[in-house]
Design an enzyme around this catalytic site. Structure first.
Site, PDB file in Angstrom:
ATOM      1  N   ASN A   7       0.888  -1.159   0.000  1.00 53.94           N
ATOM      2  CA  ASN A   7       0.000   0.000   0.000  1.00 53.94           C
ATOM      3  C   ASN A   7       0.931   1.215   0.000  1.00 53.94           C
ATOM      4  O   ASN A   7       1.410   1.650   1.038  1.00 53.94           O
ATOM      5  CB  ASN A   7      -0.862  -0.073   1.268  1.00 53.94           C
ATOM      6  CG  ASN A   7      -2.024   0.882   1.230  1.00 53.94           C
ATOM      7  OD1 ASN A   7      -1.969   1.901   0.555  1.00 53.94           O
ATOM      8  ND2 ASN A   7      -3.068   0.552   1.968  1.00 53.94           N
ATOM      9  N   ARG A  96      -2.323  -1.538  -3.853  1.00 60.82           N
ATOM     10  CA  ARG A  96      -3.423  -0.571  -3.868  1.00 60.82           C
ATOM     11  C   ARG A  96      -3.055   0.525  -4.854  1.00 60.82           C
ATOM     12  O   ARG A  96      -2.009   1.154  -4.729  1.00 60.82           O
ATOM     13  CB  ARG A  96      -3.616   0.032  -2.482  1.00 60.82           C
ATOM     14  CG  ARG A  96      -4.578   1.197  -2.490  1.00 60.82           C
ATOM     15  CD  ARG A  96      -4.859   1.680  -1.065  1.00 60.82           C
ATOM     16  NE  ARG A  96      -5.666   2.879  -1.106  1.00 60.82           N
ATOM     17  CZ  ARG A  96      -5.230   4.078  -0.711  1.00 60.82           C
ATOM     18  NH1 ARG A  96      -4.016   4.232  -0.257  1.00 60.82           N
ATOM     19  NH2 ARG A  96      -6.033   5.111  -0.778  1.00 60.82           N
ATOM     20  N   HIS A 184     -11.650   5.559  -1.882  1.00 62.06           N
ATOM     21  CA  HIS A 184     -11.781   4.693  -0.690  1.00 62.06           C
ATOM     22  C   HIS A 184     -12.607   3.448  -1.005  1.00 62.06           C
ATOM     23  O   HIS A 184     -13.179   2.821  -0.103  1.00 62.06           O
ATOM     24  CB  HIS A 184     -12.472   5.416   0.492  1.00 62.06           C
ATOM     25  CG  HIS A 184     -11.689   6.541   1.099  1.00 62.06           C
ATOM     26  ND1 HIS A 184     -12.292   7.664   1.607  1.00 62.06           N
ATOM     27  CD2 HIS A 184     -10.367   6.708   1.296  1.00 62.06           C
ATOM     28  CE1 HIS A 184     -11.382   8.490   2.095  1.00 62.06           C
ATOM     29  NE2 HIS A 184     -10.185   7.928   1.897  1.00 62.06           N
ATOM     30  N   HIS A 212     -16.457   6.308   5.788  1.00 59.43           N
ATOM     31  CA  HIS A 212     -15.004   6.207   5.958  1.00 59.43           C
ATOM     32  C   HIS A 212     -14.515   7.563   6.452  1.00 59.43           C
ATOM     33  O   HIS A 212     -14.443   8.528   5.689  1.00 59.43           O
ATOM     34  CB  HIS A 212     -14.350   5.837   4.620  1.00 59.43           C
ATOM     35  CG  HIS A 212     -12.856   5.699   4.700  1.00 59.43           C
ATOM     36  ND1 HIS A 212     -12.192   4.500   4.536  1.00 59.43           N
ATOM     37  CD2 HIS A 212     -11.885   6.613   4.941  1.00 59.43           C
ATOM     38  CE1 HIS A 212     -10.897   4.678   4.667  1.00 59.43           C
ATOM     39  NE2 HIS A 212     -10.678   5.967   4.910  1.00 59.43           N
ATOM     40  N   LEU A 213     -14.215   7.649   7.751  1.00 57.31           N
ATOM     41  CA  LEU A 213     -13.813   8.925   8.346  1.00 57.31           C
ATOM     42  C   LEU A 213     -12.399   8.788   8.895  1.00 57.31           C
ATOM     43  O   LEU A 213     -12.193   8.328  10.027  1.00 57.31           O
ATOM     44  CB  LEU A 213     -14.793   9.314   9.469  1.00 57.31           C
ATOM     45  CG  LEU A 213     -16.294   9.270   9.108  1.00 57.31           C
ATOM     46  CD1 LEU A 213     -17.163   9.563  10.325  1.00 57.31           C
ATOM     47  CD2 LEU A 213     -16.613  10.258   7.981  1.00 57.31           C
ATOM     48  N   GLY A 216      -8.655  11.377   5.229  1.00 57.94           N
ATOM     49  CA  GLY A 216      -9.603  11.661   4.156  1.00 57.94           C
ATOM     50  C   GLY A 216     -10.945  11.076   4.581  1.00 57.94           C
ATOM     51  O   GLY A 216     -10.985  10.061   5.284  1.00 57.94           O
ATOM     52  N   ARG A 245      -8.521  19.021   4.302  1.00 61.58           N
ATOM     53  CA  ARG A 245      -9.219  19.331   3.038  1.00 61.58           C
ATOM     54  C   ARG A 245     -10.588  19.944   3.313  1.00 61.58           C
ATOM     55  O   ARG A 245     -11.272  19.523   4.250  1.00 61.58           O
ATOM     56  CB  ARG A 245      -9.415  18.051   2.217  1.00 61.58           C
ATOM     57  CG  ARG A 245      -8.137  17.560   1.567  1.00 61.58           C
ATOM     58  CD  ARG A 245      -8.392  16.262   0.827  1.00 61.58           C
ATOM     59  NE  ARG A 245      -7.522  15.215   1.340  1.00 61.58           N
ATOM     60  CZ  ARG A 245      -7.713  13.922   1.137  1.00 61.58           C
ATOM     61  NH1 ARG A 245      -8.724  13.487   0.434  1.00 61.58           N
ATOM     62  NH2 ARG A 245      -6.872  13.041   1.651  1.00 61.58           N
ATOM     63  N   ASP A 287      -6.240  16.773  13.631  1.00 68.12           N
ATOM     64  CA  ASP A 287      -6.526  15.518  14.333  1.00 68.12           C
ATOM     65  C   ASP A 287      -7.770  15.675  15.203  1.00 68.12           C
ATOM     66  O   ASP A 287      -7.815  16.551  16.073  1.00 68.12           O
ATOM     67  CB  ASP A 287      -5.305  15.151  15.194  1.00 68.12           C
ATOM     68  CG  ASP A 287      -5.414  13.754  15.746  1.00 68.12           C
ATOM     69  OD1 ASP A 287      -6.511  13.379  16.226  1.00 68.12           O
ATOM     70  OD2 ASP A 287      -4.416  13.021  15.710  1.00 68.12           O
ATOM     71  N   ARG A 289      -8.849  14.080  17.653  1.00 64.71           N
ATOM     72  CA  ARG A 289      -8.648  13.982  19.107  1.00 64.71           C
ATOM     73  C   ARG A 289      -8.361  15.358  19.710  1.00 64.71           C
ATOM     74  O   ARG A 289      -8.885  15.718  20.757  1.00 64.71           O
ATOM     75  CB  ARG A 289      -7.453  13.066  19.423  1.00 64.71           C
ATOM     76  CG  ARG A 289      -7.784  11.608  19.284  1.00 64.71           C
ATOM     77  CD  ARG A 289      -6.552  10.775  19.279  1.00 64.71           C
ATOM     78  NE  ARG A 289      -5.866  10.913  17.999  1.00 64.71           N
ATOM     79  CZ  ARG A 289      -5.007  10.050  17.503  1.00 64.71           C
ATOM     80  NH1 ARG A 289      -4.686   8.983  18.198  1.00 64.71           N
ATOM     81  NH2 ARG A 289      -4.449  10.227  16.339  1.00 64.71           N
ATOM     82  N   GLY A 337     -13.986   7.336  12.484  1.00 64.65           N
ATOM     83  CA  GLY A 337     -15.190   6.495  12.545  1.00 64.65           C
ATOM     84  C   GLY A 337     -15.065   5.391  13.586  1.00 64.65           C
ATOM     85  O   GLY A 337     -16.020   5.080  14.303  1.00 64.65           O
ATOM     86  N   GLU A 338     -13.867   4.807  13.705  1.00 59.49           N
ATOM     87  CA  GLU A 338     -13.685   3.696  14.647  1.00 59.49           C
ATOM     88  C   GLU A 338     -13.481   4.183  16.077  1.00 59.49           C
ATOM     89  O   GLU A 338     -13.812   3.478  17.026  1.00 59.49           O
ATOM     90  CB  GLU A 338     -12.438   2.877  14.246  1.00 59.49           C
ATOM     91  CG  GLU A 338     -12.593   2.121  12.952  1.00 59.49           C
ATOM     92  CD  GLU A 338     -11.248   1.726  12.343  1.00 59.49           C
ATOM     93  OE1 GLU A 338     -10.258   1.565  13.082  1.00 59.49           O
ATOM     94  OE2 GLU A 338     -11.191   1.591  11.106  1.00 59.49           O
ATOM     95  N   GLU A 388      -7.866  -2.441   4.508  1.00 57.55           N
ATOM     96  CA  GLU A 388      -7.608  -2.458   3.069  1.00 57.55           C
ATOM     97  C   GLU A 388      -6.639  -3.566   2.679  1.00 57.55           C
ATOM     98  O   GLU A 388      -6.793  -4.187   1.626  1.00 57.55           O
ATOM     99  CB  GLU A 388      -6.983  -1.135   2.633  1.00 57.55           C
ATOM    100  CG  GLU A 388      -8.001  -0.044   2.455  1.00 57.55           C
ATOM    101  CD  GLU A 388      -7.373   1.323   2.340  1.00 57.55           C
ATOM    102  OE1 GLU A 388      -6.196   1.483   2.703  1.00 57.55           O
ATOM    103  OE2 GLU A 388      -8.085   2.230   1.885  1.00 57.55           O
TER     104      GLU A 388
HETATM  105  P1  ADP Z   1      -5.774   7.590   6.952  1.00 59.19           P
HETATM  106  O1  ADP Z   1      -6.986   8.176   6.292  1.00 59.19           O
HETATM  107  O2  ADP Z   1      -4.524   8.370   6.700  1.00 59.19           O
HETATM  108  O3  ADP Z   1      -5.625   6.089   6.793  1.00 59.19           O
HETATM  109  P2  ADP Z   1      -6.749   7.030   9.601  1.00 59.19           P
HETATM  110  O4  ADP Z   1      -7.897   6.244   9.109  1.00 59.19           O
HETATM  111  O5  ADP Z   1      -5.724   6.347  10.432  1.00 59.19           O
HETATM  112  O6  ADP Z   1      -6.016   7.844   8.475  1.00 59.19           O
HETATM  113  O7  ADP Z   1      -7.368   8.253  10.445  1.00 59.19           O
HETATM  114  C1  ADP Z   1      -6.525   9.198  11.041  1.00 59.19           C
HETATM  115  C2  ADP Z   1      -7.363  10.155  11.850  1.00 59.19           C
HETATM  116  O8  ADP Z   1      -8.168   9.445  12.791  1.00 59.19           O
HETATM  117  C3  ADP Z   1      -6.513  11.083  12.720  1.00 59.19           C
HETATM  118  O9  ADP Z   1      -6.113  12.226  12.034  1.00 59.19           O
HETATM  119  C4  ADP Z   1      -7.461  11.420  13.828  1.00 59.19           C
HETATM  120  O10 ADP Z   1      -8.190  12.589  13.457  1.00 59.19           O
HETATM  121  C5  ADP Z   1      -8.425  10.282  13.889  1.00 59.19           C
HETATM  122  N1  ADP Z   1      -8.320   9.498  15.129  1.00 59.19           N
HETATM  123  C6  ADP Z   1      -7.465   8.502  15.418  1.00 59.19           C
HETATM  124  N2  ADP Z   1      -7.672   8.057  16.681  1.00 59.19           N
HETATM  125  C7  ADP Z   1      -8.688   8.797  17.183  1.00 59.19           C
HETATM  126  C8  ADP Z   1      -9.371   8.838  18.435  1.00 59.19           C
HETATM  127  N3  ADP Z   1      -9.059   8.002  19.436  1.00 59.19           N
HETATM  128  N4  ADP Z   1     -10.377   9.737  18.583  1.00 59.19           N
HETATM  129  C9  ADP Z   1     -10.698  10.577  17.589  1.00 59.19           C
HETATM  130  N5  ADP Z   1     -10.093  10.596  16.386  1.00 59.19           N
HETATM  131  C10 ADP Z   1      -9.101   9.721  16.191  1.00 59.19           C
END
Ligand code: ADP
Length: 406
Positions: A7, A96, A184, A212-213, A216, A245, A287, A289, A337-338, A388
């Protein structure tokens, strides 16, 4: 069958090795071996984790991408993270590839013609397709003769009806390839299939909105296992607000800035892709968080950033539900999202009119993959961990079964 997955992004390269026997497992297994390269200016950090939890970390000077990839892959057959006797033990390598344009609606075996198509599509994905292509060429040199498969992030959305994929600009745009592609797709498809399994339902019977959050962000409306609408478009800039973005803005703003500020294309690109979104509005971070933490300490711009993110998320989920004509389940995936109980709670609270009801206890301590809706919710709410790499390994295996060993 031993399947290596690459990837390759502009700043990182993830590599994993899976082994799939005669029947692939129903639930995603952990890879047997994983490697990550993070490019940092003239250096690269290499991390590998092999059998029995052995981990290695190294920082090397970059002379070429190939040399760093060679060092990473060497850890697969030499040293403490060794898993296989040598490169010849690898059966297939899956990649990918972000943009497959109009040509690819499915994973495909790498040929000179495919490489040419990926190169042509670089004009639409200048940050992503070249690194994917470079990954293919590095493998050709290091594991010469191995079968390679390209899995495209746009392919899942090739089923979008024209009404959703054609922009209401001049009709000539269609012939120039200016249309909505969506991205995605590897993860949206994986999440839809996984959701069907978690719900114990046939995918053909389901209407799903996959969210997908991550850095991106995009949504997909999935009916009978096919993508019928999505929020990203010609580029990954359209749709939801993201980390840096903007997502969709009135295109009139761009012509206004061109006229008033005489911005170049690069400057506009930079504004919309790197200086906008959560980072642009909050002035704090991309981020989630940090946005949530600053919002909880009373920072008004962090609160505004969070509120815009939720407003756009709920209005576009509404739009996906309308495209589907109803919804059986919402699926949250990727970093935000997770992991962000706050984002899920705020979005689901706005969607209560659809019969969406979260179980607060499950939302604050969610299962890795599972249902977090309350028992009286008319719409199931699921969390599915983005995977992925496993989806790419599965796609390679499936292709090998249908077409013979590629
Ligand atoms: P990518 O799209 O680069 O694969 P990820 O799916 O890993 O990125 O998502 C990264 C984003 O997830 C981080 O920038 C952050 O905003 C968010 N994130 C990661 N852990 C947490 C958390 N515990 N609580 C809230 N947001 C989080």
């Amino acid at each position: 069958m031993k399947i290596l997955v690459l990837n390759s992004g502009s700043a990182t390269q993830k590599t994993s090795l899976y082994e799939i026997a005669a029947v692939p497992p129903a639930d995603p297994p952990a890879p047997l071996w994983e490697g990550l390269i993070e490019w940092q200016g003239s250096c690269a950090d290499i991390r590998t984790s092999g059998p029995a939890g052995v981990r290695l970390r190294d920082r090397v000077q970059i002379s070429s991408r190939k040399q760093v990839s060679e060092q990473l892959l060497g850890d697969l057959w030499t040293g403490p993270t060794r898993l296989i006797p040598g490169p010849e033990a690898i059966d297939i390598v899956g990649h990918r590839i972000v943009h497959g344009g109009e040509e690819f609606s499915e994973p495909a075996v790498v040929t000179p013609a495919l490489k040419g198509a990926v190169e042509r599509m670089s004009v639409f994905a200048p940050l992503h397709n070249p690194s994917g292509l470079e990954g293919i060429e590095i493998i050709e040199q290091i594991l010469s003769g191995v079968s390679q498969v390209a899995v495209f992030d746009t392919a899942f959305h090739r089923t979008l009806p024209e009404a959703a994929s054609v922009y209401a600009g001049p009709f000539e745009w269609v012939a120039r390839g200016i249309r909505r592609y969506g991205f995605h797709g590897i993860n949206h498809q994986y999440c839809a299939e996984r959701a069907a399994r978690l719900l114990g339902r046939d995918l053909q019977s389901l209407k799903l909105v996959t969210c997908h959050l991550g850095n991106g962000c995009s949504l997909a409306a999935v009916r009978e296992g096919r993508s019928v609408d999505t929020t990203m478009g010609f580029t990954p800039l359209e749709g939801l607000m993201m980390g840096t973005r903007s997502g969709s803005v009135d295109p009139g703003i761009l012509t206004h800035l061109l006229r008033e500020d005489h911005l170049s294309a690069e400057q506009l690109d930079d504004l919309l892709n790197k200086k906008s979104g959560l980072a642009g509005i909050s002035g704090i971070s991309n981020d989630m968080r940090q946005i949530v933490s600053a919002m909880k300490s009373g920072n008004p711009r962090a609160k505004l950033a969070f509120d815009i993110f939720i407003h756009r998320l709920t209005s576009l989920i509404g739009s996906m539900v309308a495209a589907l004509g109803g919804v059986d389940a919402l699926v949250f995936t990727a970093g935000i999202g997770e992991n962000s109980a706050e984002v899920r709670a705020a979005a689901c609270s706005n969607l209560e009119f659809l019969g969406v009801r979260l179980d607060p206890a499950k939302n604050s301590r969610p299962p890795r993959d599972g249902d977090i809706s309350s028992s009286d919710s008319r719409v199931r709410i699921l969390i599915v961990r983005a995977n992925e790499d496993w989806a790419i390994a599965r796609a390679c295996w499936d292709l090998a079964q249908t077409k013979g060993h590629p």
